[in-house]
Design an enzyme around this catalytic site. Structure first.
Site, PDB file in Angstrom:
ATOM      1  N   GLY A  33      87.124  12.404  31.763  1.00 16.46           N
ATOM      2  CA  GLY A  33      86.966  13.181  32.987  1.00 16.46           C
ATOM      3  C   GLY A  33      86.312  14.521  32.696  1.00 16.46           C
ATOM      4  O   GLY A  33      85.639  14.691  31.679  1.00 16.46           O
ATOM      5  N   CYS A  34      86.500  15.467  33.586  1.00 23.29           N
ATOM      6  CA  CYS A  34      85.871  16.781  33.465  1.00 23.29           C
ATOM      7  C   CYS A  34      86.210  17.433  32.134  1.00 23.29           C
ATOM      8  O   CYS A  34      87.377  17.568  31.770  1.00 23.29           O
ATOM      9  CB  CYS A  34      86.331  17.685  34.608  1.00 23.29           C
ATOM     10  N   PHE A  35      85.188  17.833  31.391  1.00 23.39           N
ATOM     11  CA  PHE A  35      85.446  18.379  30.055  1.00 23.39           C
ATOM     12  C   PHE A  35      86.105  19.744  30.079  1.00 23.39           C
ATOM     13  O   PHE A  35      86.665  20.181  29.080  1.00 23.39           O
ATOM     14  CB  PHE A  35      84.199  18.388  29.166  1.00 23.39           C
ATOM     15  N   CYS A  74      88.806  20.362  31.708  1.00 21.49           N
ATOM     16  CA  CYS A  74      90.228  19.993  31.586  1.00 21.49           C
ATOM     17  C   CYS A  74      90.545  19.521  30.170  1.00 21.49           C
ATOM     18  O   CYS A  74      91.532  19.949  29.568  1.00 21.49           O
ATOM     19  CB  CYS A  74      90.576  18.888  32.570  1.00 21.49           C
TER      20      CYS A  74
END
Length: 229
Positions: free
Chosen positions: A60-62, A64
């Site tokens: 997912g979003c890096f 995070c």
């Protein structure tokens, strides 16, 4: 007699769907708001410094992922970037078109005397939902898919063993859809993506998505360690 369903019964469902759509759209716009600040993408050597090892994970979003792995004892450095695709020198905007094959990925440098590869794989499976295909939280698309990268067949074997362990302990109810890829190239993302949460703690995506995900990971990891005992 055939019963009729009053149209007003569908209103709550419609409102719920619309709310989710606009919330997802808002968070996506917040995640993309910095994309015009392109300060360069560069390919990173996959040869760590002496006494270090590296691992790479897409979950997912890096923003995070970087924050989560940086909190782990034994992890020395985390770099946000792109891997798993076919396009050379991808940038953030291009990856977001979902045409490059790349996923947002973190490159994790760690001290093998303090933490091993198996534990990093365990953290990977506990720090995101590996059962959602091309989706993580409000972010959707192949660039947010779950990928566990390995550098050797030994690491591949270890990672598969950890996945089986996670499945057997019923951490997730649905089947795990994580991809496995050999780590061949890694591109460091634009500098404004590095240490994003640390530099932008009050940004709306960070407060609404990243921090809650980090807190969920902490709770899940602690629970897992209790199960192990």
């Amino acid at each position: 007699m055939v019963s009729s369903i009053h149209p007003t019964r569908f209103i709550p469902l419609i409102l719920k769907a619309l709310t989710y759509f606009f919330v997802s759209l808002f968070f996506f716009s917040q995640c993309s708001i910095f994309s015009d600040k392109d300060s360069g993408v560069q390919q990173i050597s996959l040869q760590p410094k002496e006494g270090q090892k590296l691992a790479a994970f897409a979950e997912g979003c890096f923003w995070c992922s970087e924050h989560i792995f940086e909190s782990v004892p034994g992890v020395l450095e985390v770099v946000s970037g792109y891997a798993g695709g076919h396009t050379k020198n991808p940038n953030y905007d291009l990856v977001n078109t979902e045409t490059t094959g790349h996923a947002e990925t973190v490159l994790v440098y760690y001290d093998p005397s303090k933490i091993d590869y198996a534990e990093l794989c365990r953290i990977f499976f506990l720090s995101h939902d590996p059962t959602t295909l091309n989706k993580q939280g409000p972010d959707e698309g192949s660039s947010y898919r779950s990928i566990l990268f390995y550098s050797t067949e030994t690491e591949h074997t270890i990672a598969k063993k950890i996945q089986k362990e996670i499945q057997e302990k019923r951490i997730w109810n649905d089947p795990i859809v994580t991809e496995y890829q050999e780590l061949k190239e890694f591109y460091q993302a634009e500098m404004y993506h590095q240490n994003f949460i640390q530099n932008h703690p009050n940004q709306s995506y960070v407060k609404g998505v990243s921090i809650p995900r980090y807190q969920e990971f902490q709770s899940r990891y602690e629970l897992y360690k209790k199960i192990e005992k």
